[in-house]
Enzyme design. Structure first.
Site, mmCIF file in Angstrom:
data_model
loop_
_atom_site.group_PDB
_atom_site.id
_atom_site.type_symbol
_atom_site.label_atom_id
_atom_site.label_comp_id
_atom_site.label_asym_id
_atom_site.label_seq_id
_atom_site.Cartn_x
_atom_site.Cartn_y
_atom_site.Cartn_z
ATOM 1 C CD GLU A 94 -3.616 -5.149 4.322
ATOM 2 O OE1 GLU A 94 -4.629 -5.329 4.037
ATOM 3 O OE2 GLU A 94 -3.167 -4.258 4.575
ATOM 4 C CB ILE A 148 0.727 -9.645 9.038
ATOM 5 C CG1 ILE A 148 1.489 -10.576 8.382
ATOM 6 C CG2 ILE A 148 0.476 -10.480 10.230
ATOM 7 C CD1 ILE A 148 2.776 -10.950 7.901
ATOM 8 C CD GLN A 167 -0.436 1.878 5.260
ATOM 9 O OE1 GLN A 167 -0.772 1.838 5.525
ATOM 10 N NE2 GLN A 167 -0.163 2.248 3.821
ATOM 11 C CG PHE A 168 0.957 0.203 10.928
ATOM 12 C CD1 PHE A 168 1.643 0.531 11.558
ATOM 13 C CD2 PHE A 168 0.728 0.661 9.958
ATOM 14 C CE1 PHE A 168 1.987 2.202 11.931
ATOM 15 C CE2 PHE A 168 0.629 2.767 10.104
ATOM 16 C CZ PHE A 168 1.625 2.592 10.846
ATOM 17 C CB ALA A 169 3.555 -6.273 11.907
ATOM 18 C CG ASP A 170 -0.250 -4.122 15.047
ATOM 19 O OD1 ASP A 170 0.882 -3.671 14.052
ATOM 20 O OD2 ASP A 170 -0.495 -3.503 15.435
ATOM 21 C CG HIS A 192 -1.614 1.418 13.888
ATOM 22 N ND1 HIS A 192 -3.015 1.641 14.431
ATOM 23 C CD2 HIS A 192 -0.935 1.825 12.691
ATOM 24 C CE1 HIS A 192 -3.263 2.356 13.244
ATOM 25 N NE2 HIS A 192 -3.162 1.925 12.418
ATOM 26 C CG LEU A 211 -7.025 -0.054 2.607
ATOM 27 C CD1 LEU A 211 -7.268 1.335 3.148
ATOM 28 C CD2 LEU A 211 -5.296 0.047 3.075
ATOM 29 C CD GLU A 221 -1.735 -1.606 2.779
ATOM 30 O OE1 GLU A 221 -2.046 -0.842 3.446
ATOM 31 O OE2 GLU A 221 -2.929 -2.956 2.530
#
Length: 322
Positions: free
Chosen positions: A58, A85, A80-83, A125, A56, A26
């Site tokens: 994933e 995933i 963008q943020f591991a969260d 995040h 958006l 993204e």
């Protein structure tokens, strides 16, 4: 060089070396260059066919990366943020991770996942999802704690024929600087590094907590307590011999990570040490990790949640006196 610049350098060098390496995620393309600007300017150099903006979604673009990898490309996916995933979890653990076992087709992708907290970003995040992927057969998992390792491990991950989860620390992006070898520099996956030698106890850690552990070790040294610090660098496969070597040397083990302590990587490490090196232990294995709660937005509450140098120092001091 900063930790972030080291990641950028690794990506640039691999994309220049191998035309099969491409980036997707993204906002990674165009002039934006990703949420943290790691890929800023990449689209100008490599073009939109190798630096691809994704919606958006994933699950969709991680699945697309797996398809690209099966066709011979080497995609690097930025989450963008591991969260986030989690929305691609099925594609990673059910398909990509098991693919080689099922029909011997390699899946050479890397997922770059900016993890960890400390920047007051709250529960969506700031998470550390490594335990989910260490638990999954077929994946490799790395977590660099220095700029040099950020470069060397990312290059190794891109060249690896297995799917690799590359957990980079947001808190280190611009706050940590260090020497980074120029040009070809590869840190082999699966090798830990002795970051500091000591004789009274061992701190085993990785990622952001390496910096905190080294700061705690410096303070302990002022009191005559020499703490050895082992940086795992790779969480799967673990460097079993390096772990056993430090256990045999000091006999007292403190395991530190930012992720929740409950059922974290530290629990597996403690179990392996207890099984394989019990006779060398002079004290119970101690673990320090995040609390078993969602990660708070509130700065005082997040500070209470996370391990830091002060908490490591206090627990290591108790362990040394055991």
């Amino acid at each position: 060089m900063t930790y972030l610049a080291a990641i950028r350098e690794a990506l640039q060098e691999e994309m220049r070396r191998d035309p099969n390496v491409l980036i997707l995620g993204e906002d990674v393309g165009g002039t934006f260059g990703g949420a943290f600007k790691v890929t800023q300017g990449f689209a100008e150099e490599f073009g939109d066919r190798r630096v691809m903006n994704m919606p958006l979604a994933e699950l969709a673009f991680v699945s697309a990366a797996t398809g690209m990898a099966l066709m011979g490309l080497r995609p690097v996916v930025e989450i963008q943020f591991a969260d986030f995933i989690t929305t691609a979890f099925d594609s990673i653990v059910q398909f990509a991770a098991t693919n080689y076992y099922r029909w011997q087709a390699p899946v050479p992708w890397v997922i770059r996942a900016p993890a960890d907290g400390g920047i007051r970003s709250g529960p969506f995040h700031s998470q550390n999802p490594e335990a989910w992927f260490v638990h999954t057969p077929g994946l490799k998992v790395v977590a660099p704690g220095t700029p040099a390792d950020a470069k060397g491990l990312l290059i190794a991950a891109i060249r690896d024929n297995n799917p690799v989860i590359y957990l980079e620390s947001k808190t280190l992006y611009r706050s940590l600087k260090g020497p980074v070898p120029a040009g070809e520099y590869v840190v082999p996956i699966g090798q830990a590094r002795l970051a500091r030698e000591g004789e009274h106890l061992s701190i085993i850690t990785y990622g952001t907590q390496l910096r905190e552990s080294l700061a705690a070790a410096e303070r302990l040294a002022q009191e005559g307590i020499e703490a050895e610090v082992l940086d795992l660098r790779t969480l799967k496969p673990l460097d079993r011999e390096a772990i056993l070597q430090t256990v045999r040397k000091t006999g007292k083990i403190l395991i530190v990570h930012s992720a929740n302590r409950l059922a974290g990587v530290g629990a597996e490490l403690a179990a392996q040490i207890a099984e394989d090196a019990f006779e060398w232990l002079d004290a119970p294995i101690r673990r320090l990790g995040g609390a078993d709660t969602p990660i708070p937005f509130s700065p005082p509450l997040e500070d209470a949640y996370r391990p830091d140098a002060e908490k490591i120092y206090r627990l290591a001091r108790e362990l040394a006196a055991y």
